[in-house]
Design an enzyme around this catalytic site. Sequence first.
Site, PDB file in Angstrom:
ATOM      1  N   LYS A  87      20.627  34.171  31.484  1.00 18.56           N
ATOM      2  CA  LYS A  87      21.223  33.048  31.710  1.00 18.56           C
ATOM      3  C   LYS A  87      22.069  33.356  32.493  1.00 18.56           C
ATOM      4  O   LYS A  87      23.808  33.540  31.948  1.00 18.56           O
ATOM      5  CB  LYS A  87      21.747  32.719  29.931  1.00 18.56           C
ATOM      6  CG  LYS A  87      22.265  31.422  29.896  1.00 18.56           C
ATOM      7  CD  LYS A  87      21.638  31.316  28.270  1.00 18.56           C
ATOM      8  CE  LYS A  87      22.713  30.108  27.817  1.00 18.56           C
ATOM      9  NZ  LYS A  87      21.810  28.885  28.290  1.00 18.56           N
TER      10      LYS A  87
HETATM   11  N1  PMP Z   1      15.931  26.157  28.529  1.00 18.85           N
HETATM   12  C1  PMP Z   1      17.289  26.557  29.324  1.00 18.85           C
HETATM   13  C2  PMP Z   1      17.126  26.563  31.240  1.00 18.85           C
HETATM   14  C3  PMP Z   1      18.671  26.131  28.996  1.00 18.85           C
HETATM   15  O1  PMP Z   1      19.988  26.616  29.093  1.00 18.85           O
HETATM   16  C4  PMP Z   1      18.405  26.803  26.943  1.00 18.85           C
HETATM   17  C5  PMP Z   1      20.032  26.782  26.816  1.00 18.85           C
HETATM   18  N2  PMP Z   1      20.272  28.283  26.236  1.00 18.85           N
HETATM   19  C6  PMP Z   1      16.954  27.069  26.806  1.00 18.85           C
HETATM   20  C7  PMP Z   1      16.053  26.631  27.108  1.00 18.85           C
HETATM   21  C8  PMP Z   1      17.289  26.916  25.341  1.00 18.85           C
HETATM   22  O2  PMP Z   1      17.800  28.246  24.972  1.00 18.85           O
HETATM   23  P1  PMP Z   1      18.552  29.022  23.106  1.00 18.85           P
HETATM   24  O3  PMP Z   1      16.896  28.596  22.478  1.00 18.85           O
HETATM   25  O4  PMP Z   1      18.006  30.723  22.900  1.00 18.85           O
HETATM   26  O5  PMP Z   1      19.277  28.202  23.074  1.00 18.85           O
END
Ligand code: PMP
Length: 307
Positions: free
Chosen positions: A160
């Site tokens: 991320k």
């Molecule tokens: N994909 C992307 C590109 C994101 O930015 C997010 C948000 N963090 C998610 C998926 C979903 O991840 P999460 O459920 O961990 O928030």
Amino acid sequence: MDFKGKTEKIWMNGKYVDWDDAKIHICSHVIHYGTAIFGGIRCYKTQKGSVFFRLSDHSNRLIYSCKIYRMELKYTIEELNNIIMDTVRINKVDECYIRPIIYRGYGELGVNPFNCPIDMAIIVMKWGKYLGEEALENGVDVCVSSWLRMAPNTFPAMAKCGANYMNSQLIKMEAILNNYVEGIALDTAGHLSEGSGENIFLVREGKIYTPQLSSSILQGITRESVIKIAKDLGYEVIEGTIPREMLYIADEVFFTGTAAEITPIRSIDKIKIGNGKRGPITHQIQNEFFGIINGEKEDKYGWLTYL
Ligand code: PMP
């Protein structure tokens, strides 16, 4: 200009700094090259107090994202959890969105990051529903983006990292300018990947499908939660390669994410999904998910951390 969701203090490298003073130097590596690992965590207000959703899993993703980028983080999961909880306490908010960010700071301006320090900040913000207040019930209208997610072995999608969100911004801007709430991106093979900031699921003939990790997706924590909930409800969940056209003929489609939570999609490229309303399986999964978060259902997976 007033910043939406502003609170009092931001944690920066071990100190609490006034919101307005939480600044970094223009020569910081992160500003030029997007060298940041970040998270997005929700803390919900419930009758039993404030509760974090899957806090340790978010801290763990920060750590493994740093590892991919050779950024040595001097905090353990427990230490990260504690810093995050303390920053929420000091800001005296009972419901918030938390943005931890680890970045390469002020040292040198060359691309080589090794001589730049690894800095960290924890930001606590007041925040509502990401895709609109009514989205959770009524669903949203979205499009398939003309932009693809990053190719394998270019930008690691599982990390991320700030830089990945340049791609997300292209997807999001295109969607907004065409009057859609969000865009769905395909991977470079043309298969379904994810939204600009959400994972995606579809339901067809009673089975649930979601793109696999090798379809250039972030390993969403909400995604994993939904997979667990759905399997426990007795559904077959298939993580795989999904053709674009499966979207249009699905009975139900929904986004998952910390910000989006579980948001139904009612149309894609102006094609109505199912009957154009939130589908029954989406609703059932939402009920389990929000039931656990609200404290109405037992936290059988151990997802909640009380403040
Ligand atoms: N994909 C992307 C590109 C994101 O930015 C997010 C948000 N963090 C998610 C998926 C979903 O991840 P999460 O459920 O961990 O928030």
